[in-house]
Write a protein that holds these residues in place. Structure first.
Motif, mmCIF file in Angstrom:
data_model
loop_
_atom_site.group_PDB
_atom_site.id
_atom_site.type_symbol
_atom_site.label_atom_id
_atom_site.label_comp_id
_atom_site.label_asym_id
_atom_site.label_seq_id
_atom_site.Cartn_x
_atom_site.Cartn_y
_atom_site.Cartn_z
ATOM 1 N N GLN A 166 1.099 -1.517 -0.357
ATOM 2 C CA GLN A 166 -0.054 -0.213 -0.164
ATOM 3 C C GLN A 166 0.827 1.416 -0.168
ATOM 4 O O GLN A 166 0.328 2.195 -0.070
ATOM 5 C CB GLN A 166 -0.962 -0.206 1.069
ATOM 6 C CG GLN A 166 -1.906 1.242 1.174
ATOM 7 C CD GLN A 166 -2.365 1.629 2.222
ATOM 8 O OE1 GLN A 166 -2.667 -0.043 3.298
ATOM 9 N NE2 GLN A 166 -2.930 2.244 3.118
ATOM 10 N N LEU A 167 2.375 0.766 0.346
ATOM 11 C CA LEU A 167 3.092 2.087 0.434
ATOM 12 C C LEU A 167 3.611 2.948 -1.153
ATOM 13 O O LEU A 167 3.241 4.129 -0.938
ATOM 14 C CB LEU A 167 4.004 1.925 1.682
ATOM 15 C CG LEU A 167 4.275 1.196 2.834
ATOM 16 C CD1 LEU A 167 4.970 1.468 3.490
ATOM 17 C CD2 LEU A 167 3.344 2.408 3.892
ATOM 18 N N ASN A 168 3.591 2.467 -1.485
ATOM 19 C CA ASN A 168 4.376 2.201 -3.278
ATOM 20 C C ASN A 168 3.507 3.479 -3.906
ATOM 21 O O ASN A 168 3.593 4.356 -4.491
ATOM 22 C CB ASN A 168 4.537 1.104 -3.903
ATOM 23 C CG ASN A 168 5.486 0.455 -3.102
ATOM 24 O OD1 ASN A 168 6.852 1.063 -2.675
ATOM 25 N ND2 ASN A 168 5.919 -1.074 -3.291
ATOM 26 N N PRO A 169 2.161 2.907 -4.271
ATOM 27 C CA PRO A 169 1.272 3.802 -5.080
ATOM 28 C C PRO A 169 1.275 5.368 -4.162
ATOM 29 O O PRO A 169 1.303 5.974 -4.989
ATOM 30 C CB PRO A 169 -0.118 3.162 -4.718
ATOM 31 C CG PRO A 169 0.550 1.694 -4.918
ATOM 32 C CD PRO A 169 1.621 1.968 -4.025
ATOM 33 N N PHE A 173 3.189 8.262 -6.111
ATOM 34 C CA PHE A 173 2.438 9.605 -6.793
ATOM 35 C C PHE A 173 2.525 11.227 -6.510
ATOM 36 O O PHE A 173 2.799 12.001 -7.111
ATOM 37 C CB PHE A 173 0.850 9.433 -6.499
ATOM 38 C CG PHE A 173 0.254 11.502 -6.761
ATOM 39 C CD1 PHE A 173 -1.240 11.161 -7.845
ATOM 40 C CD2 PHE A 173 -0.276 12.066 -5.216
ATOM 41 C CE1 PHE A 173 -1.408 11.983 -7.707
ATOM 42 C CE2 PHE A 173 -1.288 13.415 -5.970
ATOM 43 C CZ PHE A 173 -1.706 13.340 -7.099
ATOM 44 N N ASN A 174 3.163 11.292 -5.372
ATOM 45 C CA ASN A 174 3.786 12.382 -4.721
ATOM 46 C C ASN A 174 5.173 12.836 -5.327
ATOM 47 O O ASN A 174 5.873 13.607 -5.758
ATOM 48 C CB ASN A 174 3.655 12.029 -2.828
ATOM 49 C CG ASN A 174 3.351 12.582 -2.677
ATOM 50 O OD1 ASN A 174 1.673 12.667 -2.933
ATOM 51 N ND2 ASN A 174 3.250 11.935 -1.292
ATOM 52 N N THR A 175 6.008 11.929 -5.606
ATOM 53 C CA THR A 175 7.183 11.410 -6.886
ATOM 54 C C THR A 175 6.585 12.061 -8.470
ATOM 55 O O THR A 175 7.795 12.819 -8.685
ATOM 56 C CB THR A 175 7.758 10.905 -6.594
ATOM 57 O OG1 THR A 175 7.898 10.009 -4.782
ATOM 58 C CG2 THR A 175 9.245 10.720 -7.155
ATOM 59 N N SER A 180 7.255 15.814 -12.898
ATOM 60 C CA SER A 180 6.347 16.513 -13.630
ATOM 61 C C SER A 180 5.838 18.215 -13.465
ATOM 62 O O SER A 180 6.233 19.314 -14.622
ATOM 63 C CB SER A 180 4.543 15.943 -13.490
ATOM 64 O OG SER A 180 3.870 16.465 -14.619
ATOM 65 N N THR A 181 6.147 18.638 -12.338
ATOM 66 C CA THR A 181 5.876 19.703 -11.739
ATOM 67 C C THR A 181 7.816 20.078 -12.490
ATOM 68 O O THR A 181 7.625 21.519 -13.292
ATOM 69 C CB THR A 181 5.603 20.656 -10.360
ATOM 70 O OG1 THR A 181 4.602 19.797 -10.058
ATOM 71 C CG2 THR A 181 6.248 22.040 -10.489
ATOM 72 N N LEU A 182 8.603 19.866 -11.973
ATOM 73 C CA LEU A 182 9.703 20.102 -12.360
ATOM 74 C C LEU A 182 10.092 20.321 -14.135
ATOM 75 O O LEU A 182 10.649 20.765 -14.525
ATOM 76 C CB LEU A 182 11.528 19.327 -11.688
ATOM 77 C CG LEU A 182 11.643 18.711 -10.744
ATOM 78 C CD1 LEU A 182 11.530 17.905 -10.210
ATOM 79 C CD2 LEU A 182 12.118 20.652 -10.179
ATOM 80 N N VAL A 183 9.561 19.138 -15.198
ATOM 81 C CA VAL A 183 9.394 18.955 -15.900
ATOM 82 C C VAL A 183 8.559 19.971 -17.056
ATOM 83 O O VAL A 183 9.528 21.138 -17.758
ATOM 84 C CB VAL A 183 8.680 17.940 -17.273
ATOM 85 C CG1 VAL A 183 8.711 18.344 -18.187
ATOM 86 C CG2 VAL A 183 10.054 16.432 -16.449
ATOM 87 N N GLN A 196 16.345 8.994 -11.278
ATOM 88 C CA GLN A 196 17.462 7.991 -11.450
ATOM 89 C C GLN A 196 17.491 7.731 -10.193
ATOM 90 O O GLN A 196 17.214 6.801 -9.994
ATOM 91 C CB GLN A 196 18.597 8.849 -11.499
ATOM 92 C CG GLN A 196 18.472 9.348 -12.745
ATOM 93 C CD GLN A 196 20.442 9.660 -12.917
ATOM 94 O OE1 GLN A 196 20.786 9.950 -12.001
ATOM 95 N NE2 GLN A 196 21.018 9.802 -14.247
ATOM 96 N N GLY A 197 16.752 8.355 -8.803
ATOM 97 C CA GLY A 197 16.904 8.517 -7.556
ATOM 98 C C GLY A 197 16.026 7.772 -7.147
ATOM 99 O O GLY A 197 15.469 6.317 -6.466
ATOM 100 N N LEU A 198 14.252 8.458 -7.945
ATOM 101 C CA LEU A 198 12.805 6.404 -7.959
ATOM 102 C C LEU A 198 13.316 5.259 -8.392
ATOM 103 O O LEU A 198 12.746 4.561 -7.546
ATOM 104 C CB LEU A 198 12.009 7.640 -8.070
ATOM 105 C CG LEU A 198 10.445 6.827 -8.947
ATOM 106 C CD1 LEU A 198 10.773 6.534 -7.645
ATOM 107 C CD2 LEU A 198 9.599 7.436 -9.782
#
Length: 359
Positions: A166-169, A173-175, A180-183, A196-198
């Motif tokens: 349950q933790l991963n989704p 989403f946050n990452t 997306s915001t950075l792009v 790369q970190g993700l």
């Protein structure tokens, strides 16, 4: 134990008890006969009756096996009928062998004499039926107990896996939203570093067994992968300090236990402050317990994000349930104000070390 192996073991046990029991009965009967002055050739009578009992009780066994599981009002009369019939058959074998051994001089003088001689084996048959049903019932209880334990273990494993995955989704989403915001802001270099970190964090997460406990050292390594992503996102606005007693590095805990708590603190204590903030990751031993703490110097609002003492936020609720399933009453989750001005989530669980046994 697999069903086939258990069935084979049951049959092997029956044959050992069946052969050993009737052989023991024959030997005891023969020794008693010798003690009462019978001739040595009385062995024919003792072992003949034992052989008859061996064969007759095999038939009784088939009847009891086929009727096992019937209501007591049906099974008990059927078992009683088996006792009467088996006693009669063994009695006939006994009278026949007696007449063959000593001739007409041993013939009963009346019908009551025949009845007494024929029912002399009643206690033996009753003992056999009692032992058979008792052992079978005991083994059935054992099997049911094993099945119940296996079902409980499977349910706990399924629950732990569900809580763990349950933790991963939520994290993804946050990452991905941050990337997306950075792009969109054309900060492609930073976005690439976050990707790369993700990738490194997800590789570690997918390679780890959700049913396997890890050492605190391994848990901190995984946490640093996650914090590496967040430090790219927040830059100098996020500071992290780790305070761990050396003896705690080898302690065991569920994998990715601290990540949702750190994510919760960043979301509610760091991200809303222009100047950012600091996180503390703490671990110490207290008697036979491992005490873990995630603290921040945020606003200190005890109701933010469901992080109050009885908080039910996703991260806290997930953590609380995982520890409850794994440790029962030997664990605790407490949220309180910390000296740094924010909040601290404090986890207490048994201090265990070893080869990372399965949850």
């Amino acid at each position: 134990m697999p069903p086939l192996a258990d069935d084979l073991r049951s049959r092997r046990l029956f044959w050992w008890l069946q052969a050993g029991g009737w052989l023991g009965y024959a030997c005891l009967s023969y020794l008693q006969a010798l003690a009462h002055g019978k001739s040595p050739d009385y062995w024919r009578l003792s072992f003949g009756v034992a052989l008859a009992g061996f064969l007759v009780t095999l038939g009784v066994r088939q009847v009891l096996k086929r009727s096992w599981g019937l209501p007591p009002r049906v099974f008990l009369p059927l078992a009683g009928a088996c006792v009467v019939l088996a006693t009669g058959l063994i009695g006939v074998a006994y009278i026949t062998l007696v007449l063959d051994w000593c001739g007409e001089q041993c013939r009963p003088a009346s019908s009551l004499g025949y009845l007494a001689s024929g029912t002399g084996q009643l206690y033996v048959v009753l003992s056999w039926v009692g032992l058979y049903t008792g052992i079978k019932y005991y083994r059935q209880l054992q099997q049911q107990s094993r099945q119940m334990l296996a079902a409980t273990a499977m349910a706990h494993q399924a629950q732990l896996k569900m809580l763990r995955y349950q933790l991963n989704p939520h994290f993804l989403f946050n990452t991905l939203n941050a990337i997306s915001t950075l792009v969109l802001d054309r900060q492609n270099d930073i976005a690439n570093r976050m990707v790369q970190g993700l990738s490194a964090f997800l590789r570690h997460s997918l390679d780890s067994d959700p049913m396997q406990r890890v050492t605190l050292k391994q848990e901190l390594d995984a946490l640093n992968l996650y914090l590496g992503i967040e430090k790219i996102r927040f830059a100098e606005r996020l500071e992290v300090e780790t305070r761990v007693e050396p003896a705690c590095y080898s302690a065991l805990l569920p994998s990715l236990l601290l990540q949702p708590l750190v994510e919760n603190a960043i979301k509610h204590a760091i991200s809303h402050r222009v100047s950012g903030g600091r996180l503390w990751v703490r671990a110490r031993r207290k008697g036979e317990s491992l005490v873990l703490g995630i603290a921040d110097n945020g606003p200190g609002d005890v109701f933010r994000g469901g992080r109050e003492n009885n908080g039910t936020g996703v991260g806290l609720a997930n953590t609380r349930e995982r520890l409850s399933v794994l440790y029962g009453d030997a664990q605790s989750v407490r949220v309180h104000a910390c000296d740094e001005g924010g909040l601290e989530v404090e986890l207490t669980l048994p201090f265990e070390t070893g080869g990372a046994p399965r949850e």
